[in-house]
Design an enzyme around this catalytic site. Structure first.
Site, PDB file in Angstrom:
ATOM      1  N   TYR A  55       4.459  -0.094  -5.572  1.00  0.00           N
ATOM      2  CA  TYR A  55       4.895  -1.408  -5.109  1.00  0.00           C
ATOM      3  C   TYR A  55       3.845  -2.468  -5.426  1.00  0.00           C
ATOM      4  O   TYR A  55       2.737  -2.156  -5.849  1.00  0.00           O
ATOM      5  CB  TYR A  55       5.219  -1.390  -3.615  1.00  0.00           C
ATOM      6  CG  TYR A  55       4.014  -1.359  -2.689  1.00  0.00           C
ATOM      7  CD1 TYR A  55       3.228  -0.218  -2.547  1.00  0.00           C
ATOM      8  CD2 TYR A  55       3.664  -2.486  -1.950  1.00  0.00           C
ATOM      9  CE1 TYR A  55       2.129  -0.212  -1.699  1.00  0.00           C
ATOM     10  CE2 TYR A  55       2.569  -2.479  -1.094  1.00  0.00           C
ATOM     11  CZ  TYR A  55       1.812  -1.342  -0.970  1.00  0.00           C
ATOM     12  OH  TYR A  55       0.718  -1.335  -0.137  1.00  0.00           O
TER      13      TYR A  55
ATOM     14  N   ARG B 241      -1.339  -4.969 -12.669  1.00  0.00           N
ATOM     15  CA  ARG B 241      -1.643  -3.873 -11.732  1.00  0.00           C
ATOM     16  C   ARG B 241      -0.410  -2.991 -11.528  1.00  0.00           C
ATOM     17  O   ARG B 241      -0.529  -1.773 -11.399  1.00  0.00           O
ATOM     18  CB  ARG B 241      -2.148  -4.427 -10.403  1.00  0.00           C
ATOM     19  CG  ARG B 241      -2.581  -3.322  -9.443  1.00  0.00           C
ATOM     20  CD  ARG B 241      -3.243  -3.839  -8.196  1.00  0.00           C
ATOM     21  NE  ARG B 241      -2.342  -4.628  -7.376  1.00  0.00           N
ATOM     22  CZ  ARG B 241      -2.700  -5.250  -6.256  1.00  0.00           C
ATOM     23  NH1 ARG B 241      -3.968  -5.188  -5.840  1.00  0.00           N
ATOM     24  NH2 ARG B 241      -1.835  -5.945  -5.554  1.00  0.00           N
TER      25      ARG B 241
ATOM     26  N   ARG C 162      17.119  16.961  -4.687  1.00  0.00           N
ATOM     27  CA  ARG C 162      15.746  17.121  -4.216  1.00  0.00           C
ATOM     28  C   ARG C 162      15.009  18.251  -4.942  1.00  0.00           C
ATOM     29  O   ARG C 162      15.398  19.418  -4.846  1.00  0.00           O
ATOM     30  CB  ARG C 162      15.710  17.377  -2.703  1.00  0.00           C
ATOM     31  CG  ARG C 162      14.286  17.330  -2.161  1.00  0.00           C
ATOM     32  CD  ARG C 162      14.174  17.702  -0.695  1.00  0.00           C
ATOM     33  NE  ARG C 162      12.785  17.624  -0.260  1.00  0.00           N
ATOM     34  CZ  ARG C 162      11.872  18.560  -0.537  1.00  0.00           C
ATOM     35  NH1 ARG C 162      12.197  19.640  -1.203  1.00  0.00           N
ATOM     36  NH2 ARG C 162      10.610  18.397  -0.142  1.00  0.00           N
TER      37      ARG C 162
ATOM     38  N   HIS D 211      10.718  18.672  -6.522  1.00  0.00           N
ATOM     39  CA  HIS D 211       9.466  17.957  -6.781  1.00  0.00           C
ATOM     40  C   HIS D 211       9.358  17.495  -8.237  1.00  0.00           C
ATOM     41  O   HIS D 211       8.866  16.419  -8.523  1.00  0.00           O
ATOM     42  CB  HIS D 211       8.251  18.843  -6.461  1.00  0.00           C
ATOM     43  CG  HIS D 211       8.025  19.048  -4.998  1.00  0.00           C
ATOM     44  ND1 HIS D 211       8.932  19.661  -4.180  1.00  0.00           N
ATOM     45  CD2 HIS D 211       6.984  18.700  -4.209  1.00  0.00           C
ATOM     46  CE1 HIS D 211       8.472  19.701  -2.947  1.00  0.00           C
ATOM     47  NE2 HIS D 211       7.284  19.108  -2.932  1.00  0.00           N
TER      48      HIS D 211
ATOM     49  N   GLU E 121     -12.822   0.569   1.408  1.00  0.00           N
ATOM     50  CA  GLU E 121     -12.038  -0.670   1.605  1.00  0.00           C
ATOM     51  C   GLU E 121     -11.465  -0.653   3.006  1.00  0.00           C
ATOM     52  O   GLU E 121     -11.840   0.187   3.827  1.00  0.00           O
ATOM     53  CB  GLU E 121     -10.931  -0.759   0.545  1.00  0.00           C
ATOM     54  CG  GLU E 121      -9.960   0.401   0.579  1.00  0.00           C
ATOM     55  CD  GLU E 121      -8.866   0.306  -0.481  1.00  0.00           C
ATOM     56  OE1 GLU E 121      -8.556  -0.807  -0.934  1.00  0.00           O
ATOM     57  OE2 GLU E 121      -8.302   1.363  -0.825  1.00  0.00           O
TER      58      GLU E 121
HETATM   59  C1  PLP Z   1      -5.402  -0.498   0.653  1.00  0.00           C
HETATM   60  C2  PLP Z   1      -5.461  -1.908   0.193  1.00  0.00           C
HETATM   61  N1  PLP Z   1      -6.594  -2.364  -0.374  1.00  0.00           N
HETATM   62  C3  PLP Z   1      -6.707  -3.642  -0.799  1.00  0.00           C
HETATM   63  C4  PLP Z   1      -5.660  -4.546  -0.654  1.00  0.00           C
HETATM   64  C5  PLP Z   1      -5.821  -5.969  -1.129  1.00  0.00           C
HETATM   65  O1  PLP Z   1      -5.185  -6.154  -2.362  1.00  0.00           O
HETATM   66  P1  PLP Z   1      -4.624  -7.596  -2.790  1.00  0.00           P
HETATM   67  O2  PLP Z   1      -5.788  -8.550  -2.721  1.00  0.00           O
HETATM   68  O3  PLP Z   1      -4.139  -7.410  -4.165  1.00  0.00           O
HETATM   69  O4  PLP Z   1      -3.558  -7.965  -1.813  1.00  0.00           O
HETATM   70  C6  PLP Z   1      -4.458  -4.116  -0.084  1.00  0.00           C
HETATM   71  C7  PLP Z   1      -3.347  -5.055   0.044  1.00  0.00           C
HETATM   72  O5  PLP Z   1      -2.408  -4.886   0.761  1.00  0.00           O
HETATM   73  C8  PLP Z   1      -4.344  -2.766   0.348  1.00  0.00           C
HETATM   74  O6  PLP Z   1      -3.213  -2.300   0.897  1.00  0.00           O
END
Ligand code: PLP
Length: 287
Positions: A30, A49, A97, A99, A176
């Site tokens: 997504y 991306r 279904r 995998h 993150e």
């Molecule tokens: C796990 C994660 N890291 C980083 C980000 C930040 O990405 P962006 O700046 O492209 O929204 C998101 C955004 O939802 C995220 O879900």
């Protein structure tokens, strides 16, 4: 109106079969794309991306960038808000279904747009709190996969603790946030963890690094250890919908002076300015 497999229709009329591999396996990717003044922000970067995510799960891109652009323009037009965020979702389609990848199955393509409410001024003045947790996700966090169960559970830890975000640590290093990228400021210098398979390459993260580079602000992209996070003067959170938020407490302890710091104010000013500049006169279909 939402977009589903070639049609624009009201969300109440949109259905996906239960055998969709997104439903069964979380087998899809997504994107979330902010829209300011009806113009998609950094669209080329989001589509690049998306392509990387599709490559990561070995799924063909069902559209060219021009086609995506046309569909996104229509979706934006259908919505009443000037500022929106587009949710774009592609799964490996509907199949018995199993995998193993199905043969000759068209992907399911879904897009919706919602009003974008960026953080209110009051929140930016006050700052937000975060907690930390062990990053127990898989080894391809650079893929924006719809299978978000670990992120959901980790983010809920923050909600349960009355905090805004969960900051993740893997083997003693900052990766993150559960739904954001994280930066650290020490002695007026910005530190960013380097991109790897263990974090999502945020579009906002890239904008921040471009801004500090062009403004000649001191910064370094290098691994950040837990102690550096805990002893930071400032911690900043970034994402497409939250933009830049100052984190003023971590696991119940104040960060710096326990209020948004000077680096945050400077960076946020630059970010808001950049947003206005890039959006002024720039159309969504600018390929
Ligand atoms: C796990 C994660 N890291 C980083 C980000 C930040 O990405 P962006 O700046 O492209 O929204 C998101 C955004 O939802 C995220 O879900």
């Amino acid at each position: 109106m939402i977009y589903l497999n070639g049609n624009f229709l009201p969300i109440e009329q949109a259905y996906v079969p239960v055998l969709d591999r997104g439903f069964i396996f979380g087998d899809g990717v997504y994107e979330v794309i902010p829209v300011y003044s009806r113009k998609a922000f950094r669209l080329e970067h989001h589509l690049a991306r998306l392509q990387d995510s599709l490559n990561g799960i070995r799924l063909n891109n069902p559209h060219t960038n021009e086609e995506w652009c046309g569909l996104i323009t229509q979706l934006i037009d259908y919505h009443v808000s000037e500022d929106q965020y587009i949710y774009l979702h592609i799964t490996r389609g509907v199949a018995k279904r199993d995998h193993a990848f199905p043969n000759n199955t068209p992907p399911t393509i879904f897009m919706m747009s919602n009003a974008l409410l960026t953080p209110p001024e009051e929140l930016l003045q006050k700052g937000v709190s975060a907690i930390t947790a062990k990053d127990n996700r898989w080894g391809r966090c650079d893929i924006k996969a719809i299978s978000l169960l670990p992120n959901v559970l980790l983010r809920q830890l923050a909600i349960d603790a009355g905090a805004t975000e969960t900051i993740l640590l893997r083997e003693g290093f900052l990766t993150e946030g559960a739904a954001s990228n994280i930066f650290v400021v020490k002695e007026n210098k910005l530190f960013a963890p380097p991109k790897s398979h263990l974090m999502l390459p945020g579009i906002t993260y890239d904008v921040v690094l471009e801004l500090v580079e062009t403004q000649c602000l001191p910064y370094s992209v290098r691994p950040i250890v837990e102690q550096e996070l805990r002893s930071a003067d400032e911690i900043l959170l970034t994402s497409s919908t939250k933009e830049i938020l100052p984190i003023i407490s971590l696991d119940g302890k104040s960060i710096g002076e326990g209020k948004p710091g000077p680096f945050f104010y400077k960076l946020n000013q630059l970010y808001q300015h950049y947003k206005e500049q890039t959006m002024r006169g720039k159309q969504v279909s600018s390929f």
